[in-house]
Write an enzyme that holds these catalytic residues in place. Structure first.
Site, PDB file in Angstrom:
ATOM      1  CE  LYS A 275      38.641  33.118  45.507  1.00  0.00           C
ATOM      2  NZ  LYS A 275      39.316  34.287  44.924  1.00  0.00           N
ATOM      3  NE  ARG A 349      47.037  33.205  37.529  1.00  0.00           N
ATOM      4  CZ  ARG A 349      47.265  34.473  37.856  1.00  0.00           C
ATOM      5  NH1 ARG A 349      48.481  34.979  37.756  1.00  0.00           N
ATOM      6  NH2 ARG A 349      46.278  35.247  38.278  1.00  0.00           N
TER       7      ARG A 349
HETATM    8  N1  BES Z   1      38.231  32.703  40.723  1.00  0.00           N
HETATM    9  C1  BES Z   1      39.059  33.797  41.029  1.00  0.00           C
HETATM   10  C2  BES Z   1      38.752  35.047  40.203  1.00  0.00           C
HETATM   11  C3  BES Z   1      37.398  35.674  40.401  1.00  0.00           C
HETATM   12  C4  BES Z   1      37.246  36.767  41.212  1.00  0.00           C
HETATM   13  C5  BES Z   1      36.302  35.218  39.692  1.00  0.00           C
HETATM   14  C6  BES Z   1      36.010  37.371  41.345  1.00  0.00           C
HETATM   15  C7  BES Z   1      35.068  35.815  39.828  1.00  0.00           C
HETATM   16  C8  BES Z   1      34.931  36.899  40.652  1.00  0.00           C
HETATM   17  C9  BES Z   1      40.523  33.445  40.769  1.00  0.00           C
HETATM   18  O1  BES Z   1      40.866  32.125  40.934  1.00  0.00           O
HETATM   19  C10 BES Z   1      41.345  34.227  41.757  1.00  0.00           C
HETATM   20  O2  BES Z   1      41.158  34.044  42.914  1.00  0.00           O
HETATM   21  N2  BES Z   1      42.217  35.080  41.256  1.00  0.00           N
HETATM   22  C11 BES Z   1      43.032  35.881  42.091  1.00  0.00           C
HETATM   23  C12 BES Z   1      44.411  35.933  41.504  1.00  0.00           C
HETATM   24  C13 BES Z   1      45.466  36.456  42.430  1.00  0.00           C
HETATM   25  C14 BES Z   1      45.666  35.552  43.623  1.00  0.00           C
HETATM   26  C15 BES Z   1      46.763  36.577  41.661  1.00  0.00           C
HETATM   27  C16 BES Z   1      42.422  37.284  42.152  1.00  0.00           C
HETATM   28  O3  BES Z   1      41.832  37.718  41.175  1.00  0.00           O
HETATM   29  O4  BES Z   1      42.508  37.895  43.196  1.00  0.00           O
HETATM   30 ZN    ZN Z   2      41.355  31.577  42.948  1.00  0.00          ZN
END
Ligand code: BES
Ligand code: ZN
Ligand code: ZN
Length: 495
Positions: A275, A349
């Site tokens: 990230k 997921r």
């Molecule tokens: N933990 C994150 C989602 C999240 C984002 C929670 C902001 C709280 C605040 C999750 O694991 C994630 O990173 N999801 C990705 C999915 C993508 C890579 C398909 C996302 O939402 O960008």
């Molecule tokens: Zn994630």
């Protein structure tokens, strides 16, 4: 502590008597309270508008040291949430004045066209939750929470609602337990420690538990949980918390079982699909689903809930390292389905997939609900205060939305169109953990999960928005919100 009071308001000895006032008409039957308000209205700047306030000291007629009048605004706009917010804001304000004990006046439910229990619950909840201060990591504790909050109401209502304060206290303590886990920094809650902390809290109640460690996860073939945890030095766990009121009773009748699954990523770096650093610290909250589910089970035990509820909590840390899972890797899940890792940041997921197929096999639940900070896309769609609900059963989604409304943990039902499943196609494996478009990310995440629930009635609640608040709200400080505990308790109670 919460208390109910009734009798003669002017005889109550208190550091502060708080009277919420409506802008356009009286919301009290008690003539003594109406007389106090009459007096306050003589002060020009106090109109009873939202957040108007005036404080009177040493009034001749009342035994309280001070009387604080607070505006609630127009009658037609006053609902349970207005009362929760009023109580929370008031408590926060009075904590700053170093008070230890206060009395809040409850308006007449009839005048607000609300049920007796609704008015009192809302005031108690706002007050108890607003009284929580998270200062564990500060040397200088600047404020001390109040010791006692009493709510004054007429004697008939006080009698019929006498059990309410202790019930609300138990539920709000659950919310606060979840808040503290979420706000805790990730260096203090790596998977083994977070699991131990949940087990410690569960052991004090009537809950059974079991923990699958890395070896057991391998023996069981939980390839998806293992793939997420493999990059971290702290190895993954699967925690099962079991609240079963029939555990010592012999009965041949099949009793219903509900399973709650919670995402427990103690820190989400994104893994190799790292990230960006902006806002990364907030990813300590990625275990909010697990925190809320564990706190819900503990709360159910304290309330002596009437049927069996099992919590299934996969707990991992998602880290990049020389050993971490790569994009393009293919893993085998507990269900037997193979998954191509399109993105290591779509880790939630993966752990939920294994947890849900395991829960289905072991407990054959009547209903399964998972709660997870699953997608940023859900926050884009619904903002920071509303959770997304996805279900394979419309009535289940409706019931969850209705519970969300009554406790003001708002939820919105989202679609799960079958044809979008093609977005998760993989060239090489049974499914990809990432969609091949960047749109509709909350929906494709839910569709991915649906591949692992078989025909169990199931709902998924994406709490990525409301689980955490940088600034806090009227009855919540900055950090974890504990979203989901009051929602699940209300839902299970109505089942
Ligand atoms: N933990 C994150 C989602 C999240 C984002 C929670 C902001 C709280 C605040 C999750 O694991 C994630 O990173 N999801 C990705 C999915 C993508 C890579 C398909 C996302 O939402 O960008
Ligand atoms: Zn994630
Ligand atoms: Zn995550």
């Amino acid at each position: 502590m919460l208390k109910l009071l009734s009798g003669e308001i002017l005889k109550k000895k208190t550091e502060c008597l708080v009277v919420p006032v409506c802008e356009d008409e009286s919301i009290y039957d008690d003539p003594a309270i109406n007389a106090l308000i009459e007096n306050a209205r003589k002060i020009k700047e106090f109109k009873g508008k939202t957040d108007d306030s005036v404080i009177l000291y040493d009034s001749a007629e009342s035994k309280s040291e001070r009387i604080l009048f607070i505006g609630l605004g127009k009658l037609e706009k006053i609902d349970a949430e207005t009362l929760r917010s009023f109580a929370g804001k008031t408590v926060k304000q009075l904590i700053k004045k170093d008070l230890t004990e206060i009395v809040l006046c409850a308006p007449s439910p009839e005048k607000l066209e609300l049920k007796d229990g609704v008015v009192l619950s809302a005031i108690f909840e706002g007050a108890f939750l607003g009284n929580h201060i998270f200062d564990k990591y500060k040397k200088d504790k600047t404020a001390k929470p109040l010791n006692v909050v009493s709510v004054f109401t007429d004697s008939k209502i006080a009698k019929s609602c006498r059990l309410l304060p202790s019930r609300i206290e138990i539920i709000c303590k659950g919310t606060i337990l979840a808040r503290e886990w979420v706000s805790m920094p990730s260096n203090e809650k790596r998977p083994d420690r977070f699991v131990r902390s949940m087990v410690k809290a569960a052991e004090k109640e009537d809950l059974s538990f079991s923990v699958l460690d890395e070896k057991a996860l391998k023996q069981n073939g939980m390839g998806a949980i293992l793939a997420v945890g493999v990059g971290s030095r702290s190895k993954p766990r699967l925690l099962i918390l079991d609240y079963n009121p029939f555990k010592n009773k012999k009965s041949s009748k099949k009793k219903k079982t509900i399973v709650l699954v919670g995402k427990g990523v103690t820190f989400d770096t994104g893994g190799i699909s790292l990230k960006p650093s902006a806002g990364l610290a907030e990813m300590k909250m990625d275990m909010s689903g697990a925190a809320s589910v564990a706190a819900t089970l503990i709360t159910l035990a304290r309330l002596k809930h009437k049927f069996r509820v099992v919590g299934v909590l996969p707990v991992v840390e998602n880290m990049p390292s020389g050993n971490a899972t790569r994009p393009g890797d293919i893993i085998k899940s507990y269900s037997g389905k193979t998954i191509e890792i399109g993105n290591t940041d779509a880790e939630g997921r993966l752990i939920l997939a294994d947890a849900m197929s395991y829960a289905n096999k072991m407990f054959k639940p009547e209903v399964m609900i998972d709660m997870a900070t699953l997608t940023g896309a859900c926050v884009v769609a619904l903002g920071e205060k509303i959770a997304g609900v996805f279900a394979n059963d419309d009535q289940l989604a409706k019931d969850i939305v209705a519970s969300g409304e009554s406790v003001d943990e708002r939820c919105w039902a989202m679609p799960m169109p079958d044809d979008y499943k093609t977005l998760l196609k993989s060239e090489f494996a049974d499914i990809n953990n990432m969609s091949n478009t960047r749109y509709g990310g909350a929906i494709t995440a839910a569709l991915f999960l649906s591949e692992f629930v078989e025909d169990t009635r199931w709902a998924h609640i994406d709490i990525a928005g409301p689980a955490y608040s940088k600034k806090g709200g009227d009855y919540c400080g900055a950090g974890g919100s504990g979203f989901g505990v009051r929602l699940l308790i209300d839902f299970l109670n109505k089942m």
